[in-house]
Design a protein around this motif. Structure first.
Motif, PDB file in Angstrom:
ATOM      1  N   PRO A 197       0.979  -1.291   0.149  1.00 44.35           N
ATOM      2  CA  PRO A 197       0.127  -0.100   0.063  1.00 44.35           C
ATOM      3  C   PRO A 197       0.865   1.154   0.033  1.00 44.35           C
ATOM      4  O   PRO A 197       0.399   2.554  -0.498  1.00 44.35           O
ATOM      5  CB  PRO A 197      -0.981  -0.027   1.322  1.00 44.35           C
ATOM      6  CG  PRO A 197      -1.020  -1.544   1.370  1.00 44.35           C
ATOM      7  CD  PRO A 197       0.266  -2.115   1.042  1.00 44.35           C
ATOM      8  N   ASP A 198       2.144   1.191   0.448  1.00 40.09           N
ATOM      9  CA  ASP A 198       2.726   2.297   0.736  1.00 40.09           C
ATOM     10  C   ASP A 198       3.303   2.984  -0.837  1.00 40.09           C
ATOM     11  O   ASP A 198       3.604   4.198  -0.895  1.00 40.09           O
ATOM     12  CB  ASP A 198       4.164   2.203   1.418  1.00 40.09           C
ATOM     13  CG  ASP A 198       3.704   1.944   2.757  1.00 40.09           C
ATOM     14  OD1 ASP A 198       2.740   2.315   3.417  1.00 40.09           O
ATOM     15  OD2 ASP A 198       4.810   1.095   3.576  1.00 40.09           O
ATOM     16  N   ILE A 199       3.124   2.021  -1.700  1.00 39.71           N
ATOM     17  CA  ILE A 199       3.492   2.353  -3.259  1.00 39.71           C
ATOM     18  C   ILE A 199       2.307   2.378  -4.087  1.00 39.71           C
ATOM     19  O   ILE A 199       2.285   3.308  -4.820  1.00 39.71           O
ATOM     20  CB  ILE A 199       4.747   1.860  -4.062  1.00 39.71           C
ATOM     21  CG1 ILE A 199       4.288   0.235  -4.180  1.00 39.71           C
ATOM     22  CG2 ILE A 199       5.866   1.793  -3.012  1.00 39.71           C
ATOM     23  CD1 ILE A 199       5.145  -0.487  -5.250  1.00 39.71           C
ATOM     24  N   TYR A 200       1.399   1.610  -3.756  1.00 38.80           N
ATOM     25  CA  TYR A 200       0.159   1.169  -4.547  1.00 38.80           C
ATOM     26  C   TYR A 200      -0.870   2.762  -4.501  1.00 38.80           C
ATOM     27  O   TYR A 200      -1.093   3.365  -5.455  1.00 38.80           O
ATOM     28  CB  TYR A 200      -0.746   0.438  -4.326  1.00 38.80           C
ATOM     29  CG  TYR A 200      -0.260  -1.081  -4.869  1.00 38.80           C
ATOM     30  CD1 TYR A 200       0.841  -0.980  -5.727  1.00 38.80           C
ATOM     31  CD2 TYR A 200      -0.805  -2.278  -4.710  1.00 38.80           C
ATOM     32  CE1 TYR A 200       1.304  -2.099  -6.550  1.00 38.80           C
ATOM     33  CE2 TYR A 200      -0.376  -3.455  -5.343  1.00 38.80           C
ATOM     34  CZ  TYR A 200       0.838  -3.470  -6.171  1.00 38.80           C
ATOM     35  OH  TYR A 200       0.983  -4.727  -6.897  1.00 38.80           O
ATOM     36  N   VAL A 201      -1.068   3.270  -3.018  1.00 33.83           N
ATOM     37  CA  VAL A 201      -1.828   4.175  -2.869  1.00 33.83           C
ATOM     38  C   VAL A 201      -1.228   5.378  -3.791  1.00 33.83           C
ATOM     39  O   VAL A 201      -2.427   6.143  -4.339  1.00 33.83           O
ATOM     40  CB  VAL A 201      -2.096   4.326  -1.484  1.00 33.83           C
ATOM     41  CG1 VAL A 201      -2.975   5.805  -0.923  1.00 33.83           C
ATOM     42  CG2 VAL A 201      -3.021   3.138  -1.094  1.00 33.83           C
ATOM     43  N   PRO A 202      -0.290   5.898  -3.641  1.00 36.53           N
ATOM     44  CA  PRO A 202      -0.002   7.398  -3.969  1.00 36.53           C
ATOM     45  C   PRO A 202       0.152   6.961  -5.817  1.00 36.53           C
ATOM     46  O   PRO A 202      -0.063   7.975  -6.206  1.00 36.53           O
ATOM     47  CB  PRO A 202       1.627   7.643  -3.625  1.00 36.53           C
ATOM     48  CG  PRO A 202       2.107   6.214  -2.864  1.00 36.53           C
ATOM     49  CD  PRO A 202       0.744   5.535  -2.460  1.00 36.53           C
ATOM     50  N   ALA A 203       0.451   5.928  -6.101  1.00 35.83           N
ATOM     51  CA  ALA A 203       0.539   5.535  -7.822  1.00 35.83           C
ATOM     52  C   ALA A 203      -0.981   5.724  -8.268  1.00 35.83           C
ATOM     53  O   ALA A 203      -1.123   6.276  -9.236  1.00 35.83           O
ATOM     54  CB  ALA A 203       1.424   4.405  -8.089  1.00 35.83           C
ATOM     55  N   LEU A 204      -1.757   5.260  -7.322  1.00 34.32           N
ATOM     56  CA  LEU A 204      -3.080   5.063  -7.940  1.00 34.32           C
ATOM     57  C   LEU A 204      -3.689   6.633  -7.934  1.00 34.32           C
ATOM     58  O   LEU A 204      -4.669   6.984  -8.685  1.00 34.32           O
ATOM     59  CB  LEU A 204      -3.994   4.370  -7.161  1.00 34.32           C
ATOM     60  CG  LEU A 204      -5.349   3.830  -7.412  1.00 34.32           C
ATOM     61  CD1 LEU A 204      -5.483   3.391  -8.668  1.00 34.32           C
ATOM     62  CD2 LEU A 204      -6.026   3.177  -6.290  1.00 34.32           C
ATOM     63  N   ALA A 205      -3.342   7.410  -6.737  1.00 34.21           N
ATOM     64  CA  ALA A 205      -3.741   8.652  -6.843  1.00 34.21           C
ATOM     65  C   ALA A 205      -3.189   9.511  -8.002  1.00 34.21           C
ATOM     66  O   ALA A 205      -4.006  10.290  -8.414  1.00 34.21           O
ATOM     67  CB  ALA A 205      -3.285   9.281  -5.388  1.00 34.21           C
ATOM     68  N   ALA A 206      -2.115   9.178  -8.353  1.00 36.34           N
ATOM     69  CA  ALA A 206      -1.438   9.797  -9.469  1.00 36.34           C
ATOM     70  C   ALA A 206      -2.171   9.644 -10.967  1.00 36.34           C
ATOM     71  O   ALA A 206      -2.578  10.493 -11.764  1.00 36.34           O
ATOM     72  CB  ALA A 206       0.272   9.536  -9.660  1.00 36.34           C
ATOM     73  N   ILE A 207      -2.548   8.291 -11.019  1.00 35.84           N
ATOM     74  CA  ILE A 207      -3.396   7.937 -12.121  1.00 35.84           C
ATOM     75  C   ILE A 207      -4.775   8.546 -12.286  1.00 35.84           C
ATOM     76  O   ILE A 207      -5.352   9.175 -13.209  1.00 35.84           O
ATOM     77  CB  ILE A 207      -3.506   6.393 -12.322  1.00 35.84           C
ATOM     78  CG1 ILE A 207      -2.028   5.748 -12.386  1.00 35.84           C
ATOM     79  CG2 ILE A 207      -4.683   6.018 -13.196  1.00 35.84           C
ATOM     80  CD1 ILE A 207      -2.221   4.315 -12.288  1.00 35.84           C
ATOM     81  N   ARG A 208      -5.291   8.893 -10.825  1.00 35.56           N
ATOM     82  CA  ARG A 208      -6.790   9.181 -10.830  1.00 35.56           C
ATOM     83  C   ARG A 208      -6.735  10.735 -11.062  1.00 35.56           C
ATOM     84  O   ARG A 208      -7.926  11.334 -11.528  1.00 35.56           O
ATOM     85  CB  ARG A 208      -7.335   9.048  -9.445  1.00 35.56           C
ATOM     86  CG  ARG A 208      -7.577   7.587  -9.288  1.00 35.56           C
ATOM     87  CD  ARG A 208      -8.726   6.998 -10.211  1.00 35.56           C
ATOM     88  NE  ARG A 208      -8.969   5.562 -10.043  1.00 35.56           N
ATOM     89  CZ  ARG A 208      -8.668   4.401 -10.912  1.00 35.56           C
ATOM     90  NH1 ARG A 208      -8.525   5.131 -12.092  1.00 35.56           N
ATOM     91  NH2 ARG A 208      -8.826   3.407 -10.727  1.00 35.56           N
ATOM     92  N   ARG A 209      -5.758  11.414 -11.121  1.00 35.46           N
ATOM     93  CA  ARG A 209      -5.779  12.907 -11.558  1.00 35.46           C
ATOM     94  C   ARG A 209      -6.134  12.909 -12.964  1.00 35.46           C
ATOM     95  O   ARG A 209      -6.506  14.027 -13.249  1.00 35.46           O
ATOM     96  CB  ARG A 209      -4.507  13.303 -11.141  1.00 35.46           C
ATOM     97  CG  ARG A 209      -4.137  13.789  -9.884  1.00 35.46           C
ATOM     98  CD  ARG A 209      -2.930  14.813  -9.435  1.00 35.46           C
ATOM     99  NE  ARG A 209      -1.899  14.195  -9.779  1.00 35.46           N
ATOM    100  CZ  ARG A 209      -0.857  13.364  -9.006  1.00 35.46           C
ATOM    101  NH1 ARG A 209      -1.456  13.485  -7.650  1.00 35.46           N
ATOM    102  NH2 ARG A 209       0.386  13.229  -9.350  1.00 35.46           N
ATOM    103  N   THR A 210      -5.822  12.088 -13.724  1.00 38.47           N
ATOM    104  CA  THR A 210      -6.114  12.125 -15.301  1.00 38.47           C
ATOM    105  C   THR A 210      -7.102  11.040 -15.618  1.00 38.47           C
ATOM    106  O   THR A 210      -7.818  11.184 -16.822  1.00 38.47           O
ATOM    107  CB  THR A 210      -4.849  12.040 -15.975  1.00 38.47           C
ATOM    108  OG1 THR A 210      -4.176  10.762 -15.700  1.00 38.47           O
ATOM    109  CG2 THR A 210      -4.165  13.267 -15.804  1.00 38.47           C
ATOM    110  N   ASN A 211      -7.048   9.862 -15.042  1.00 32.07           N
ATOM    111  CA  ASN A 211      -7.937   8.772 -15.537  1.00 32.07           C
ATOM    112  C   ASN A 211      -8.907   8.305 -14.337  1.00 32.07           C
ATOM    113  O   ASN A 211      -8.466   7.535 -13.545  1.00 32.07           O
ATOM    114  CB  ASN A 211      -7.132   7.697 -15.925  1.00 32.07           C
ATOM    115  CG  ASN A 211      -6.299   7.864 -17.087  1.00 32.07           C
ATOM    116  OD1 ASN A 211      -6.703   7.151 -18.220  1.00 32.07           O
ATOM    117  ND2 ASN A 211      -5.181   8.763 -17.005  1.00 32.07           N
TER     118      ASN A 211
END
Length: 363
Positions: free
Chosen positions: A199-213
């Motif tokens: 979760p330490d890497i998945y959660v921020p990566a997912l947040a970055a994706i959600r900014r555009t997708n």
């Protein structure tokens, strides 16, 4: 629990013999050459009956259908260094072969800067975009998978910002891609990446994706190389569009026999099809059933397969048994791989004894 060994029905016909005839001194036209009867593709039967795909009550269930990995291509340091490059014509062949989805492993980390802002080389990104477009134009779903990011496996804390930045760039590049293009955060997390630390890497990566997708499906695998056992306690981010996956290469002594990159290398000669093999497969099906009942989510098999050192017949039995087994509980699967490694095709086309054995769900 299965108590009998798989019954195989292997049907084969002999090639028709080439007839010959005598000629007389007055004959001017040679006799016609008989057309040989092609050797039929052997067929196999399996003790599992595919059903309709399972329905998720939490998150989406992707319409994977029959799926193949584009293995040992874009996830190599240099595409083509371990076999041939991806061709546009590959996707027409894949579609004609009855497949609905391709999984596209890509080694973004080999083409990104090690310093902020961790820019991915534009030519590599364009190549991924081109291949994705080829597959989309052929009517296929595409899973863009971040593959072979070795650095993050041992140093997730030090690599987190780079991981997040790469996903922000990928997401921006594919912002306008159709809904049939899906993201997979990281192939086979292992070593320092466990279900507890992911979760330490998945959660921020997912947040970055959600900014555009905002609503694009994002696929997440668990620790321990996304082994089926990772489903027991795999954490899922609080996101309505995440989809779980796992990989299946059991029994490993069979699927990876002769693989020189494994230490120690599993010896050649292992076979598949014993009562113990099917008992293991049945037990693993129950693991997936338990996961679906507990979470309401529907996973899929992102990789399964048997190495090319096994015989074609044995590989056909394995691909058929595994795909039929998971389809019998409504789970779809993605075979490894199209060409180059664990290959399902060659210069002559599909290896039909294997690909004809592959099953998916009935819808």
């Amino acid at each position: 629990m299965r108590t009998s060994i798989l019954t195989l029905c292997v049907c084969s016909l002999l090639l028709a013999g080439c007839g010959g005839g005598s000629t007389s001194g007055t004959e001017t036209t040679p006799p016609p050459t008989p057309t040989p009867t092609p050797t039929p593709t052997p067929t196999h039967s399996f003790p599992y009956v595919p059903i309709a795909s399972a329905r998720a009550t939490t998150g989406p269930a992707l319409p994977i259908g029959k799926c193949v990995n584009m293995g040992n291509q874009l996830e190599l340091q240099t595409e083509g260094s371990g076999g041939r490059r991806i061709r546009q014509a590959d996707f027409a062949m894949i579609k004609a072969g009855g497949f609905s989805t391709v999984r596209l492993p890509a080694r973004f980390s080999a083409h990104a800067s090690n310093r902020a802002p961790y820019t991915i080389d534009s030519s590599f990104m364009e190549r991924v975009r081109q291949v994705t477009q080829w597959a989309t134009d052929a009517g296929l779903n595409v899973i863009i998978d971040m593959h072979h990011y070795d650095e993050i496996q041992t140093d997730p804390v030090g690599q987190k910002d780079r991981f997040v930045a790469m996903w922000a760039q990928i997401a921006e590049t594919f912002f306008n891609a159709p809904g049939s293009v899906w993201f997979e955060l990281l192939n086979e997390p292992h070593i320092a990446l466990t279900n507890a630390t992911l979760p330490d890497i998945y959660v921020p990566a997912l947040a970055a994706i959600r900014r555009t997708n905002i609503a694009r499906p994002v696929i997440i695998g668990g620790g321990g190389t996304s082994h089926i056992d990772s489903l027991r306690d795999m954490p899922m981010p609080d996101d309505p569009y995440v989809v779980p996956t796992f990989h299946y290469y059991e029994p490993f002594a069979f699927t990876h026999q002769g693989a020189e990159y494994i230490t120690p290398t599993p010896p050649l000669g292992a076979t598949f099809g014993s009562a113990a093999d099917y008992a293991r497969l049945d037990s693993d099906l129950q693991t997936v059933r338990d996961y679906m009942a507990r979470t309401g989510r529907v996973p899929f098999v992102g990789e399964y397969g048997a190495i090319h050192y096994a015989s074609v017949s044995q590989r056909a039995i394995y691909y058929g048994a595994v795909s039929h087994a998971f389809a019998s509980i409504g789970i779809q699967s993605c075979a490894w791989s199209f060409t180059n490694t664990f290959h399902l095709s060659n210069d002559s086309g599909w290896i039909l004894e294997i690909t004809n054995a592959i099953a998916t769900t009935t819808d």
